[in-house]
Structure formats: structure tokens, C-alpha cells
Write an enzyme that holds these catalytic residues in place. Sequence first.
Site, mmCIF file in Angstrom:
data_model
loop_
_atom_site.group_PDB
_atom_site.id
_atom_site.type_symbol
_atom_site.label_atom_id
_atom_site.label_comp_id
_atom_site.label_asym_id
_atom_site.label_seq_id
_atom_site.Cartn_x
_atom_site.Cartn_y
_atom_site.Cartn_z
ATOM 1 C CG ASP A 1 28.247 15.973 83.107
ATOM 2 O OD1 ASP A 1 27.362 16.151 84.024
ATOM 3 O OD2 ASP A 1 28.959 14.947 82.827
ATOM 4 C CD GLU B 1 27.685 18.563 86.856
ATOM 5 O OE1 GLU B 1 27.153 18.430 87.705
ATOM 6 O OE2 GLU B 1 28.020 18.160 85.884
#
Length: 586
Positions: free
Chosen positions: A260, A295
Site C-alpha cells: 500500500d 500502489e
Amino acid sequence: MTRIDRPFEPSDLQFQWGATKVGDGRWRYAIWAPAAQSVELVLNGIAHPTTSSNGWYWAEIPAEVGDTYTFRINGNDRPDPAARFQSGDVHSPSVLTEVTPPPAWDGMSMEDLIIYELHVGTFTEEGTFKAATAELEHLAALGFTAIELMPLSQFEGNRGWGYDGVLIGAPHNAYGSPEDLVALVAKAHELGISVILDLVMNHFGPSGNYIGEYCPEFFHQTDTPWGAGIDFSRDEVRHYFGDIAMRWLEDYGFDGLRLDAVHQISEEGHRPFLISLIDAIRAKDWGRPIHMITEDERNLPHLRDAGYDAEWNDDYHHTVHCTLTGEDFAYYEPFAHDPIGDLKLALERGQVNEGQKRPAGKPMGASAGHLPWSAFVNSNQTHDQIGNRAGGERLIALSNDTAARVLHTLLLCSPFTPMLFMGEEVGSAAPFNFFVDFEGDLAKGCREGRARELASIGHDASKMSDPTDPETAAASYPFRPEDTPHRADWEQLTKDLLTFRKERIVPIVKSGEKGLTDAEQIGEEGIYVAWPFKGGQICIALRLRPHNPELRGKAGPFPNHMLHFPDFAVGDLTTDPYAIAVKVIS
């Protein structure tokens, strides 16, 4: 005491964080707490002294799996920050845990992946690992080859997205036990489904993060949007996260990690942490492919060049979204000026932002056209893009059913790595809301902060459901009985598309790329793309009527071979405002 070997770069680190079995029924319990005045190990309620050196405190004491323990730091009992499981919530004692990995399997190639992103707590009515496991056969029958689990690290309360985890290596016990999670992974592998874990290493959640009390050195002065920034220049910090990341892969048999917001992971120090991590993972023979996905809002190819497999491709999502909705606020603004042109560019190059000047915002990114198509994880919807709206609306609720079917077909027939969000396979219009399980001042602060955040990016915060209300989470369950007829039709479309992808698209992609993509905009509403491969060509022609009337026009003439006898089609390119035709030339 000799240094424990690590898969990362050399250091003088003496210990591994947490509880480690050292043989003959003995366990070593270690924590780095340089600001602590006193540390005891409390095992099953009985306090034991520790030895200290260079900020580390440790003890070796006999124990059994299932025993509970805490570190009593300056008189306060704190859970192990590297816990493998919790006896209760994030404030409770940790549990000595051994995990037996699932049976070995060969895994899936990146080109084979059709990813299904799911949130364990709302994917089923029960919201557990066991209930999710029972649904895997259905996903396999549809043709999915991978699931991506939203974060599982233990967080405050029972319900939440998981991005506010504080015990990074402990599966959230409201979902079930470590054995339940192993069983889920084992069943998925039995059905030919890879399992990817979404892992957050850029910040901790706001409740239960005690590390700052006894280890302020863990953090630096630059905050992330979600809390204190983490100092990855420290070996102790790097090994904390690195060891836990490796542990998820080793203990539970995960086939990869989605990391993330890596743009919030500082790259200070002698060697960037993310490079050390990928080097360690690639240096080990896992017996199966390990898929590492990031990401990263910077749109840079450097991590994929260094060994990461793919990156979530927001550019693709934004062009699709702006075409169908006409929204032009916040990060959508640059994509609202010419969404059809941007979509053509994304299909041709992989991403849109490659450092060039754009209609709005500063230039960002760098050329990524040299990367394989599998290095771009494309999606029409994700938890992020749906959930970070005031009403949690899905794309189908913001546009129309026909347009959604066309984009569904484009996603699953183009050569990129496709990802669907749970419910998308049945055309669900149920919202996916932001929700937490906070109380008191923390709940009040969350509600107020969420409203401010939504208003700052152009959303009507008055439409926001209370994120602390249990009904907000319950409403995010995507499969509603009243949607049954609509669901059956969509489900058949998804199954047909996944079968077509497996039989016709994937073999061509696996043959290897060859030459430059032929992409052209057809009038103001059409796009034609042909991707060349050694085994043939994948050709797609589509027509999308932009939501913004000022952008509407006529689609020009499409190539004849796309108008006659396509291999897969939705709508009529010559007459319908939304249509797509797919042809595979071997």
C-alpha cells in the site's frame, strides 16, 4: 549473543522482533525499546526479568503454543508489536503461535492472473475466513485465478477496511484464527487460485500503536496523510517490516503482496527498503511465483525495473471514470479534458502520465512503455475509488448498465493484468462505504475528519454515512437478493469473458510481445487498438460516449475486420453509444 541472520543487507542487529522458538520448548522474546526505563516479559500473567543491550530487551523462557504474553514497559503491559496473533483486541496480550503452511503448489504466472479484490469482513454476511473459503469454488467456476485480500493486520475493533492496522504480522482475529487463514489459502490453491495479501507498511493506525511510547526512534519528523512517518533508515525498522513481510509469505503460503502507498515509504538510508525487500524475496526459491504489486501515485517504473511485478494503474481507472461520469474535481481534473484521448494513451502506453505537460496539475511520472503489459494492474473499480466517495457509489450507479458492460469487456480482454472489486462480477450497485469500529473521541474525530476530507476533494459530505455506525459496514455487503435477475445476467457475461480470456487472450499474451502497439482515436468517441505479439494480435474497437456533452461527437469509421464477425462483442459499433468488439488474430 550472535546476530540472527537476515535476508536483507548486513547489519549488527542482534535480535528478531517478537517471539521466536529457539528449541527444547524455549522461546526468545525480544523488543527494541530504546526509550524504556524498564521492561519485563509477562508470560501467562507472571512477570520475568529481561536482559538489555543497545536498546534491545530480551528473555528466553520455556512456554507452549497458545500461551499469552506481553511486554511490561515502564509498568504498562503492551502487546508484542510483532505478534503473530492476539488473544483479544489490539490492547490485549499476544499469543504464542506456530503456523503450519498450506501444501506446496506450483502457483500461477503473472499473465494468468485475473484478480478479484475482496474485503473479508463484507465479502460474506458472516465476514470470516471460513465463510470466504466456502465461496472460493464459485469464484473458481467463474474463472478467477487470483484473489487479493484487503489488509488483515490486527486493527482496532471488529470492523474496518484494515488500513489502520497496528499489529502488522497478526491476522485480524475477528475474521478467524491463523489456521482458518491457512485453510483459506490451501483451498484457493486447490482450486487454482493464487492469493495476494494487501500489506500496509507506510503507517500505523491511530489506536493500539504503542511503539512511539518506548521507541520514538521508529519514526521521523515527516508525517504521512495517515499518521507519523516511519524511519526506514533504521535497521531495526527495516527488519521489523521486512521480517513480517517474509513471514506472511512463508507461514501462510501467500503468492504475493500488494504494498500500500509505497510513495509514503521513505527511501532514506544506505539502501532503499523496498529494494532490499524485493532482493530478499527474489533471492529465495519459493517453489512458486511470488507476485509483488505496488500502489504508487508517482507513476514511476523504477520499482518494476528493480523486480516488482506490477503497479496499480490509477491512470486507466481515472480515464474510464471521467468518460462515464463527467466528474472533474480533485485528481480527476486532468483526465476530464480529453478522457477518450487519455484512454487511448493508456491502452497504447500502459499509463497516461509519463512526465509530459498535462491540462491540469504538475507533470508527473516517467516513461513506462518498455514494461510488459502485465506490469499494469488495470481496474474499473477498487475499494479505494468506490469507498472514498461520500456515498460509496460504484461506477455502475454513476453511469449506466450498458456502458459498464462495455468497460467490463475492455478490462477483461485487453492484455494488462485485470482486477475486479468484489460484486463487480455480478454488476452490483451496492455501495462500499468507509467504516471503522472506533468509540468516544476517536469516533468523533473520525467522523469530523472524514467529512472535512471529502469536502476538500469536492464531495458532498452531507451524503456521508456515519463511518462508526455498524449499519454502514453492513450496507457494504455486495450481494443483495433483490438483484438476482440482474446478477445472473452479469455473472454469465463475466463467466463468458473469463473463459474467452483464458482460451484466447492469455495464450497470445504468453507468446511474447512483438513491436509497437497500433492505437488510434476514431472520431471523438471511438478507439481502435491492436497489440502485436509473437503469436498474433489482440484487436479491440470501442465506442464510448463521454458524459460531458461538450466532448460528444461521432465515432469515425472503424476498421472493417472489427465490424464483421468479431470474436466477442457488446453492442453495435455503428449505432450504439456504448459498444465494443474484440478480435484475436492468431
